[in-house]
Design a protein around this motif. Structure first.
Motif, mmCIF file in Angstrom:
data_model
loop_
_atom_site.group_PDB
_atom_site.id
_atom_site.type_symbol
_atom_site.label_atom_id
_atom_site.label_comp_id
_atom_site.label_asym_id
_atom_site.label_seq_id
_atom_site.Cartn_x
_atom_site.Cartn_y
_atom_site.Cartn_z
ATOM 1 N N LYS A 47 0.838 -1.210 0.000
ATOM 2 C CA LYS A 47 0.000 0.000 0.000
ATOM 3 C C LYS A 47 0.873 1.261 0.000
ATOM 4 O O LYS A 47 0.630 2.199 -0.760
ATOM 5 C CB LYS A 47 -0.913 -0.007 1.227
ATOM 6 C CG LYS A 47 -1.770 1.248 1.382
ATOM 7 C CD LYS A 47 -2.484 1.272 2.709
ATOM 8 C CE LYS A 47 -1.508 1.546 3.842
ATOM 9 N NZ LYS A 47 -2.208 1.721 5.137
ATOM 10 N N PHE A 48 1.911 1.283 0.831
ATOM 11 C CA PHE A 48 2.781 2.458 0.907
ATOM 12 C C PHE A 48 3.542 2.675 -0.403
ATOM 13 O O PHE A 48 3.777 3.809 -0.822
ATOM 14 C CB PHE A 48 3.764 2.315 2.063
ATOM 15 C CG PHE A 48 3.200 2.726 3.391
ATOM 16 C CD1 PHE A 48 2.845 4.042 3.627
ATOM 17 C CD2 PHE A 48 3.019 1.800 4.407
ATOM 18 C CE1 PHE A 48 2.324 4.442 4.854
ATOM 19 C CE2 PHE A 48 2.498 2.184 5.634
ATOM 20 C CZ PHE A 48 2.151 3.497 5.849
ATOM 21 N N ILE A 49 3.965 1.581 -1.050
ATOM 22 C CA ILE A 49 4.718 1.697 -2.307
ATOM 23 C C ILE A 49 3.871 2.375 -3.383
ATOM 24 O O ILE A 49 4.359 3.219 -4.142
ATOM 25 C CB ILE A 49 5.198 0.308 -2.783
ATOM 26 C CG1 ILE A 49 6.286 -0.225 -1.833
ATOM 27 C CG2 ILE A 49 5.725 0.373 -4.208
ATOM 28 C CD1 ILE A 49 6.689 -1.652 -2.101
ATOM 29 N N PHE A 50 2.583 2.048 -3.443
ATOM 30 C CA PHE A 50 1.721 2.569 -4.497
ATOM 31 C C PHE A 50 1.000 3.856 -4.114
ATOM 32 O O PHE A 50 0.289 4.438 -4.935
ATOM 33 C CB PHE A 50 0.690 1.507 -4.904
ATOM 34 C CG PHE A 50 1.296 0.389 -5.709
ATOM 35 C CD1 PHE A 50 1.562 0.560 -7.054
ATOM 36 C CD2 PHE A 50 1.623 -0.817 -5.120
ATOM 37 C CE1 PHE A 50 2.133 -0.453 -7.804
ATOM 38 C CE2 PHE A 50 2.196 -1.839 -5.851
ATOM 39 C CZ PHE A 50 2.454 -1.663 -7.201
ATOM 40 N N LYS A 51 1.181 4.320 -2.865
ATOM 41 C CA LYS A 51 0.551 5.582 -2.482
ATOM 42 C C LYS A 51 1.269 6.753 -3.141
ATOM 43 O O LYS A 51 2.490 6.734 -3.298
ATOM 44 C CB LYS A 51 0.603 5.752 -0.958
ATOM 45 C CG LYS A 51 -0.675 5.354 -0.257
ATOM 46 C CD LYS A 51 -0.687 5.864 1.163
ATOM 47 C CE LYS A 51 -2.053 5.710 1.795
ATOM 48 N NZ LYS A 51 -2.119 6.284 3.131
ATOM 49 N N GLU A 52 0.497 7.779 -3.489
ATOM 50 C CA GLU A 52 1.100 8.955 -4.109
ATOM 51 C C GLU A 52 1.985 9.676 -3.107
ATOM 52 O O GLU A 52 1.602 9.878 -1.949
ATOM 53 C CB GLU A 52 -0.002 9.893 -4.606
ATOM 54 C CG GLU A 52 0.543 11.105 -5.346
ATOM 55 C CD GLU A 52 -0.562 12.028 -5.833
ATOM 56 O OE1 GLU A 52 -0.236 13.035 -6.479
ATOM 57 O OE2 GLU A 52 -1.738 11.717 -5.569
ATOM 58 N N ASP A 53 3.165 10.064 -3.557
ATOM 59 C CA ASP A 53 4.125 10.773 -2.709
ATOM 60 C C ASP A 53 3.938 12.267 -2.915
ATOM 61 O O ASP A 53 4.502 12.866 -3.830
ATOM 62 C CB ASP A 53 5.555 10.346 -3.075
ATOM 63 C CG ASP A 53 6.537 10.713 -1.979
ATOM 64 O OD1 ASP A 53 6.085 11.196 -0.930
ATOM 65 O OD2 ASP A 53 7.747 10.520 -2.184
ATOM 66 N N VAL A 54 3.131 12.878 -2.077
ATOM 67 C CA VAL A 54 2.766 14.286 -2.246
ATOM 68 C C VAL A 54 3.787 15.173 -1.534
ATOM 69 O O VAL A 54 4.122 14.934 -0.372
ATOM 70 C CB VAL A 54 1.358 14.550 -1.669
ATOM 71 C CG1 VAL A 54 0.987 16.021 -1.834
ATOM 72 C CG2 VAL A 54 0.338 13.664 -2.352
ATOM 73 N N ILE A 55 4.271 16.197 -2.232
ATOM 74 C CA ILE A 55 5.177 17.189 -1.652
ATOM 75 C C ILE A 55 4.471 18.538 -1.679
ATOM 76 O O ILE A 55 4.068 19.011 -2.750
ATOM 77 C CB ILE A 55 6.509 17.280 -2.422
ATOM 78 C CG1 ILE A 55 7.230 15.925 -2.391
ATOM 79 C CG2 ILE A 55 7.399 18.372 -1.835
ATOM 80 C CD1 ILE A 55 8.550 15.917 -3.141
ATOM 81 N N PRO A 56 4.274 19.186 -0.533
ATOM 82 C CA PRO A 56 3.582 20.486 -0.511
ATOM 83 C C PRO A 56 4.297 21.517 -1.384
ATOM 84 O O PRO A 56 5.535 21.524 -1.471
ATOM 85 C CB PRO A 56 3.624 20.882 0.969
ATOM 86 C CG PRO A 56 3.812 19.599 1.709
ATOM 87 C CD PRO A 56 4.634 18.733 0.823
ATOM 88 N N ALA A 57 3.522 22.380 -1.997
ATOM 89 C CA ALA A 57 4.089 23.371 -2.924
ATOM 90 C C ALA A 57 5.061 24.320 -2.224
ATOM 91 O O ALA A 57 6.066 24.741 -2.809
ATOM 92 C CB ALA A 57 2.956 24.155 -3.584
ATOM 93 N N MET A 58 4.790 24.660 -0.964
ATOM 94 C CA MET A 58 5.617 25.634 -0.252
ATOM 95 C C MET A 58 6.713 24.986 0.588
ATOM 96 O O MET A 58 7.423 25.676 1.314
ATOM 97 C CB MET A 58 4.731 26.505 0.654
ATOM 98 C CG MET A 58 3.662 27.279 -0.088
ATOM 99 S SD MET A 58 4.361 28.363 -1.355
ATOM 100 C CE MET A 58 5.226 29.542 -0.321
ATOM 101 N N ALA A 59 6.850 23.679 0.520
ATOM 102 C CA ALA A 59 7.898 23.000 1.294
ATOM 103 C C ALA A 59 9.277 23.266 0.698
ATOM 104 O O ALA A 59 9.411 23.513 -0.511
ATOM 105 C CB ALA A 59 7.631 21.503 1.327
#
Length: 312
Positions: A47-59
């Motif tokens: 599940k973790f492998i296929f989850k989208e890796d989201v990076i915040p725009a302001m990070a």
């Protein structure tokens, strides 16, 4: 080999925690993925492998990505000097169940483990989220405060053994009583500090959901969140190993030692490893038991305990 074993234990201790939590709360726990839920860690990993890796725009992306890697790397690097059993001979060759047998092994563990706070602080700051930042600041204050108590609590152990080498500390206990009997206050301070260092309940203030959403890892998802998760459990295993080695005689058990003199060195080495693993399992269960038993401290109570009780 040791890295593979540690990662396997990290994966399965999550299942054990959920099963024990279900037992404590009078419910079933995971029981859908595989027989008795035994494939739940594999399902979670996929599940973790296929989850989208989201990076915040302001990070701040470089440190945002580095933070979980730093936390997991420091947690795993400390196992390089952990002896899991005594040296033994098998098929005519000496086997040392340790990666690097350093004379200053204990100092190495404290030095490398203290770097883990950087991963948490950088995660909170680089996320550019006020809740994450407060979680990172809380964690840095908490870990630095309780590191002092933890390091001071083992001074008596070092004086008794006359060495910083972990195998020597275990050997010193084999010929006398375990350090937990001779230094019970040191053990109580160490185990309390270990709970605080691993951010486990009742010391999980850096990720207190009612106050900080999820604290320093609020903005993380996918494999990066999994790295923080794995680092926490790796640190729990490390703390349990330390308690076994420093205070509970390591791989020695007085009742068994006389019997081992009559068997081959290879068999004796495997028995020693089994004793170490059994003691380790008891402390891992204790970590889980405490988590689902005690409520969370307030932050001022946590800091007062560290500076006004543990350190004195």
């Amino acid at each position: 080999i040791i890295l593979g074993a540690i990662m396997t234990v990290v994966g399965n201790i999550v299942l054990v925690e959920r099963k024990v939590a279900g037992w404590i709360q009078d419910r079933v726990g995971p029981n859908r993925a595989g027989p008795w839920g035994l494939l739940q860690p594999l399902a979670d990993g996929i599940k973790f492998i296929f989850k989208e890796d989201v990076i915040p725009a302001m990070a701040y992306k470089p440190l945002y990505i580095l933070a979980p890697v730093l936390s997991l790397t420091t947690a795993l690097t400390t196992f390089a000097v952990i002896p899991f059993a005594d040296r033994f001979v098998i098929l005519g060759r000496e086997v040392a169940p340790i990666i690097g047998d350093l004379d200053v092994g204990l100092l190495w563990i404290f030095a490398v483990a203290s770097l883990g706070v950087y991963g948490i602080v950088l995660a909170g700051w680089a996320s550019n989220n006020k809740y994450s930042l407060i979680g990172g600041l809380r964690s840095s204050a908490q870990m630095i405060s309780y590191e002092l108590s933890m390091t001071l609590s083992v001074v008596g152990v070092l004086m008794a053994a006359g060495s910083l080498r972990l195998a020597d500390i275990v050997t010193a206990q084999a010929g006398s009583v375990w350090n937990v009997i001779g230094q019970p206050i040191g053990f109580l301070v160490f185990i309390t500090s270990a709970f605080a260092e691993t951010n486990r309940l009742p010391f999980d203030l850096p990720e207190a959901e009612p106050e900080l959403v999820a604290g320093y890892h609020t903005e993380y998802s996918g494999m990066q969140f999994l790295m923080f998760y794995m680092a926490e459990y790796a640190n729990v295993i490390l703390s349990s190993c330390m308690m076994v080695l420093l205070f509970f005689g390591g791989w020695h058990l007085p009742i068994v030692e006389g019997m081992l003199a009559q068997v081959s060195p290879g068999v004796a080495g495997l028995v020693h490893f089994g004793i170490f693993a059994a003691k380790l399992s008891c402390f891992l269960f204790l970590f889980i038991w405490i988590r689902w038993t005690l409520p969370r401290f307030r932050y001022d109570q946590l800091m007062s305990l560290g500076w006004k009780v543990m350190l004195p």
